[in-house]
Write a protein that holds these residues in place. Structure first.
Motif, mmCIF file in Angstrom:
data_model
loop_
_atom_site.group_PDB
_atom_site.id
_atom_site.type_symbol
_atom_site.label_atom_id
_atom_site.label_comp_id
_atom_site.label_asym_id
_atom_site.label_seq_id
_atom_site.Cartn_x
_atom_site.Cartn_y
_atom_site.Cartn_z
ATOM 1 N N GLY A 100 2.736 10.288 10.342
ATOM 2 C CA GLY A 100 3.059 10.942 9.073
ATOM 3 C C GLY A 100 2.113 12.045 8.653
ATOM 4 N N GLY A 101 2.450 12.608 7.528
ATOM 5 C CA GLY A 101 1.681 13.684 6.921
ATOM 6 C C GLY A 101 2.433 14.221 5.730
ATOM 7 N N GLY A 102 1.761 15.008 4.885
ATOM 8 C CA GLY A 102 2.417 15.625 3.739
ATOM 9 C C GLY A 102 2.872 14.643 2.686
ATOM 10 N N GLY A 103 2.298 13.422 2.676
ATOM 11 C CA GLY A 103 2.669 12.438 1.667
ATOM 12 C C GLY A 103 3.947 11.694 1.955
ATOM 13 N N LYS A 104 4.587 11.950 3.087
ATOM 14 C CA LYS A 104 5.847 11.286 3.415
ATOM 15 C C LYS A 104 5.575 10.049 4.272
ATOM 16 C CE LYS A 104 8.563 15.544 3.208
ATOM 17 N NZ LYS A 104 7.456 16.438 2.825
ATOM 18 N N GLY A 105 6.457 9.058 4.172
ATOM 19 C CA GLY A 105 6.305 7.851 4.956
ATOM 20 C C GLY A 105 5.176 6.972 4.473
ATOM 21 N N ILE A 106 5.043 6.807 3.156
ATOM 22 C CA ILE A 106 3.982 5.985 2.569
ATOM 23 C C ILE A 106 4.595 5.069 1.509
ATOM 24 C CG2 ILE A 106 1.888 5.983 1.168
ATOM 25 C CD1 ILE A 106 1.110 8.605 2.433
ATOM 26 N N ARG A 107 4.217 3.799 1.551
ATOM 27 C CA ARG A 107 4.662 2.846 0.534
ATOM 28 C C ARG A 107 3.490 1.954 0.134
ATOM 29 N NH1 ARG A 107 8.101 5.930 1.268
ATOM 30 N NH2 ARG A 107 10.362 5.648 1.430
ATOM 31 N N ILE A 108 3.341 1.732 -1.162
ATOM 32 C CA ILE A 108 2.349 0.791 -1.675
ATOM 33 C C ILE A 108 3.075 -0.511 -1.985
ATOM 34 C CG2 ILE A 108 0.699 0.306 -3.513
ATOM 35 C CD1 ILE A 108 0.470 3.359 -3.892
ATOM 36 N N VAL A 109 2.565 -1.631 -1.477
ATOM 37 C CA VAL A 109 3.203 -2.934 -1.681
ATOM 38 C C VAL A 109 2.200 -3.842 -2.390
ATOM 39 C CG1 VAL A 109 4.444 -4.832 -0.603
ATOM 40 C CG2 VAL A 109 4.458 -2.577 0.479
ATOM 41 N N THR A 110 2.597 -4.363 -3.528
ATOM 42 C CA THR A 110 1.670 -5.167 -4.332
ATOM 43 C C THR A 110 1.859 -6.665 -4.152
ATOM 44 O OG1 THR A 110 3.200 -5.087 -6.216
ATOM 45 C CG2 THR A 110 1.504 -3.365 -6.084
ATOM 46 N N GLN A 111 3.011 -7.089 -3.587
ATOM 47 C CA GLN A 111 3.233 -8.515 -3.382
ATOM 48 C C GLN A 111 4.083 -8.742 -2.140
ATOM 49 O OE1 GLN A 111 5.094 -9.749 -7.012
ATOM 50 N NE2 GLN A 111 7.051 -8.783 -6.556
ATOM 51 N N ALA A 112 3.929 -9.920 -1.546
ATOM 52 C CA ALA A 112 4.572 -10.223 -0.264
ATOM 53 C C ALA A 112 6.091 -10.114 -0.333
ATOM 54 C CB ALA A 112 4.155 -11.618 0.188
ATOM 55 N N ASP A 113 6.689 -10.479 -1.453
ATOM 56 C CA ASP A 113 8.150 -10.462 -1.564
ATOM 57 C C ASP A 113 8.739 -9.066 -1.403
ATOM 58 O OD1 ASP A 113 8.067 -13.155 -1.968
ATOM 59 O OD2 ASP A 113 8.354 -13.071 -4.143
ATOM 60 N N ASP A 114 7.940 -8.034 -1.675
ATOM 61 C CA ASP A 114 8.446 -6.666 -1.604
ATOM 62 C C ASP A 114 8.183 -6.001 -0.254
ATOM 63 O OD1 ASP A 114 9.154 -6.947 -4.265
ATOM 64 O OD2 ASP A 114 7.276 -6.080 -5.005
ATOM 65 N N PHE A 115 7.468 -6.699 0.634
ATOM 66 C CA PHE A 115 7.016 -6.050 1.871
ATOM 67 C C PHE A 115 8.179 -5.646 2.774
ATOM 68 C CE2 PHE A 115 5.413 -5.853 6.193
ATOM 69 C CZ PHE A 115 4.288 -5.049 6.028
ATOM 70 N N SER A 116 9.144 -6.521 2.965
ATOM 71 C CA SER A 116 10.236 -6.254 3.902
ATOM 72 C C SER A 116 11.034 -5.015 3.517
ATOM 73 C CB SER A 116 11.160 -7.471 3.992
ATOM 74 O OG SER A 116 12.233 -7.223 4.868
ATOM 75 N N ALA A 117 11.409 -4.902 2.240
ATOM 76 C CA ALA A 117 12.196 -3.744 1.788
ATOM 77 C C ALA A 117 11.377 -2.467 1.878
ATOM 78 C CB ALA A 117 12.678 -3.968 0.362
ATOM 79 N N ALA A 118 10.101 -2.536 1.524
ATOM 80 C CA ALA A 118 9.247 -1.353 1.589
ATOM 81 C C ALA A 118 9.053 -0.904 3.030
ATOM 82 C CB ALA A 118 7.896 -1.648 0.939
ATOM 83 N N LEU A 119 8.904 -1.852 3.945
ATOM 84 C CA LEU A 119 8.742 -1.517 5.365
ATOM 85 C C LEU A 119 9.984 -0.810 5.892
ATOM 86 C CD1 LEU A 119 7.177 -1.735 8.037
ATOM 87 C CD2 LEU A 119 8.244 -3.983 8.374
#
Length: 660
Positions: free
Chosen positions: A162-181
């Motif tokens: 990646g680069g330019g701020g694209k392809g980045i996700r912040i995940v704060t809890q385990a339940d949200d990891f799969s969708a964010a990935l």
């Protein structure tokens, strides 16, 4: 030195390279897609060649098309700019195979840093500090989820290529990891053709500081000090400055040494940037290395007095670095603001349109503007919506901030939504002026940066009316007929009329009485004697009751764009005899906020959803935008399928709100 180079890019970086090449007596060849046939970089270059249709994959990302253009033009070298193919090792190798010099690092260095995972393994061996995380090649979702749990939330999922701020996700809890990935992998594949990711500990309140490095083919490596790029939205930089506020000489030396060591570790040649993420206590970690010139390179040029594009050309022509480390000095402070066609109030959604009116601050020793756009040009959905980079310099940060505010207040943009007013608030934000910088500044200061809409002052309505009256008077003089004159003369006495303007839902009537030498204007309980002059670029020098007021009033169809005191107020001119409908009827659909492509349908028609539930994902300008349920209800039907292109405002789906 080269006689002719081809620039495998577009927009402001192509124009930037052309300026330096022209100063050095080097002829330039531009390339363009069908969408850019009349673009500024095409007009500036000595030659220009078409390379394909508008989509980047069929033009600016086509190695075959660009190499063919370079060979046909007789160019000796290719400058990749940034973005597109600038960090593509296959492209660098293809240039060499075709007998062309690639104005950038060796393909091996690009490959070494092209994978964030592999790059971090190399840096670990070189002794450069790293953020704790998983940088391996195994991409099984279950493994990645387990690694995230072991690291501890919050974590950062980041595209390996990646680069330019694209392809980045912040995940704060385990339940949200799969969708964010899944979302991160989709965006990464669309933007970089590679869906691999890495997972790292997400640092709280970090600063993003990068170091500019340069290396030649003779083993010389130097750094040109640091830049602070902490102020970001959606992981993309908004403001950059050099040097980094609060940087001690000891930390500058340590970060510079680490950056030079990183470049040496991969046999680097040319311009590069080593990016670090820094904790509040001063600890810093290697994040990535950009094997190209950066968008924000002008702030480094302003504090060093050096032309980094010239250095690129000289190094590519097998010359040694122009200066040794001890010869490079730092003076003053520089700040860069990225002027974008976007709507900050709607999550910084990119905007499209034609720049029907564009005025910029005057350039000079203290102010520089890098742009690939001129008045009359269009911002299309095909490419990055940057309008310009505004760069200011002065002896101190405080003076540079004042210059930036003044310069932003001089911008006049009509025809496309933009972030100029947001940038002005950001520069004036107490947290920014106090240099309390970290990557969460914009989100943390939302109350200051995104104030509730305010009412236009009465002066705005008076200025719109005066500008109209002065235009009418000028047009009447040009008509060379007494009967066409619009001076308000009447045989029976002074003429009176009413001009009506609307701002949002508020409507104001301006009562005009023609007087000798001017007008009497009455609006909102205020009465002023008015006169003034209109300049050639819609500048209005107004005089109300003897007090001078400078503004700009631009007419765009029925709208009046009134620029006053660093703000733009948009009024609608209302014909009292033929009133237009205000607003439009609400439908049962959810509209596309911008042109784009449907990449995912996340709800099942007929199944109930809760308020805020994701319904559909739209990709536009290489970024994903999720359309969420406005209330609890049911998706009756989707109007488009995955892969379909949609226009701005298109109804994406039929939604029925659940009964209360």
């Amino acid at each position: 030195m080269f006689d002719k180079i081809l620039i495998a890019n577009r927009g402001e970086i192509a124009c930037r390279v052309i300026r330096t090449a022209r100063r050095l007596g080097i002829r330039t060849v531009a390339v363009y897609s069908d969408a850019d046939a009349s673009a500024r970089h095409v007009r500036m270059a000595d030659e220009a060649l078409r390379i394909g249709p508008a989509p980047a994959r069929e033009s600016y990302l086509s190695i075959t098309a660009i190499l063919d253009a370079a060979l046909r033009s007789g160019a000796q070298a290719v400058h990749p700019g940034y973005g597109f193919l600038s960090e593509n090792a296959d492209f660098a190798e293809a240039c060499a195979a075709a007998g062309l010099v690639f104005i950038g690092p060796p393909a091996a260095a690009i490959r070494a840093m092209g994978s964030k995972s592999a790059a971090k393994a190399l840096m670990e061996k070189a002794g450069v500090p790293l953020v704790p995380g998983y940088h391996g090649e195994v991409q099984d979702p279950n493994l990645l989820a387990a690694k995230a749990a072991a690291i501890g939330f919050p974590v950062l999922i980041k595209a390996s290529a990646g680069g330019g701020g694209k392809g980045i996700r912040i995940v704060t809890q385990a339940d949200d990891f799969s969708a964010a990935l899944a979302s991160c992998k989709r965006e990464s594949a669309a933007s970089f053709g590679d869906e691999r990711v890495l997972v790292e500990r997400y640092l709280q309140q970090p600063r993003h500081i990068e170091v500019q490095v340069f290396a030649d083919r003779f083993g010389n490596v130097v750094h040109l000090f640091e830049r602070d790029c902490s102020v970001q939205r959606r992981h993309q930089k908004v403001l950059e400055e050099a040097p980094a506020p609060g940087m001690t000489p000891e930390r500058r030396a340590a970060m510079g040494a680490a950056a030079v060591e990183a470049a040496r570790a991969i046999g680097y040649v040319g311009a590069g940037t080593v990016e670090f993420i820094c904790e509040p206590d001063g600890r810093f970690y290697f994040m990535e290395m950009n094997t190209r010139l950066q968008v924000e390179h002008p702030v480094t040029e302003m504090i060093t007095g050096l032309d980094l594009v010239e250095w690129q050309l000289r190094v590519a022509a097998d010359e040694p670095l122009p200066l040794a480390q001890e010869q490079i000095s730092l003076r003053g402070h520089a700040i860069e603001a990225r002027v974008y066609a976007e709507d900050p109030s709607r999550g910084f959604l990119p905007a499209t349109g034609t720049l029907s009116h564009l005025q910029t601050p005057a350039e000079g020793v203290h102010v520089r503007i890098d742009s690939g756009i001129e008045e009359g040009d269009a911002i299309t959905p095909h490419y990055d919506p940057m309008i310009a980079k505004l760069i200011v310099w002065d002896e101190t940060r405080e003076r540079a901030l004042a210059r930036m505010l003044q310069s932003l207040g001089s911008y006049r943009i009509v025809g496309v939504g933009n972030n100029v007013e947001f940038l002005s608030r950001l520069v004036a934000c107490p947290a920014f002026t106090a240099a309390a910088l970290d990557t969460g500044l914009i989100e943390r200061e939302r109350d200051y940066l995104f104030p509730a809409s305010s009412e236009a002052p009465i002066e705005v309505f008076l200025l719109a009316a005066l500008a109209r009256l002065l235009r009418e008077r000028h047009e009447g003089r040009d008509a060379h007929s007494l009967w066409a004159a619009r001076d308000g003369w009447r045989l029976t006495g002074a003429a009176r009329r009413v001009l009506v303007y609307r701002h949002d839902d508020r409507e104001e009537r301006v009562l005009v009485t023609y007087e000798a030498g001017g007008y009497r204007l009455e609006c909102g309980g205020r009465s002023v004697q008015a006169c003034g002059e209109l300049g050639p670029r819609d500048e209005l020098r107004a005089v109300f009751d003897g007090s001078r007021l400078n503004a700009t009033v631009v007419v765009a169809r029925e709208r009046r764009h009134v620029f006053l005191h660093g703000r733009c107020w948009v009024l609608a001119a209302v014909d009292p005899l033929v009133r237009r409908a205000q607003g439009r009827e609400a439908g049962g659909g959810l509209a596309a906020p911008m042109p784009g492509k449907v990449v995912a349908l996340l709800a099942t028609p007929g199944a109930p959803v809760e308020r805020g539930a994701p319904l559909l994902v739209l990709e536009a300008m290489k970024m994903e935008h999720t359309i969420a349920a406005p209330a609890a209800g049911t998706v009756k039907a989707f109007r488009f399928g995955v892969g379909d292109q949609v226009s701005d405002g298109a109804e994406l789906l039929d939604f029925e709100v659940a009964p209360a």
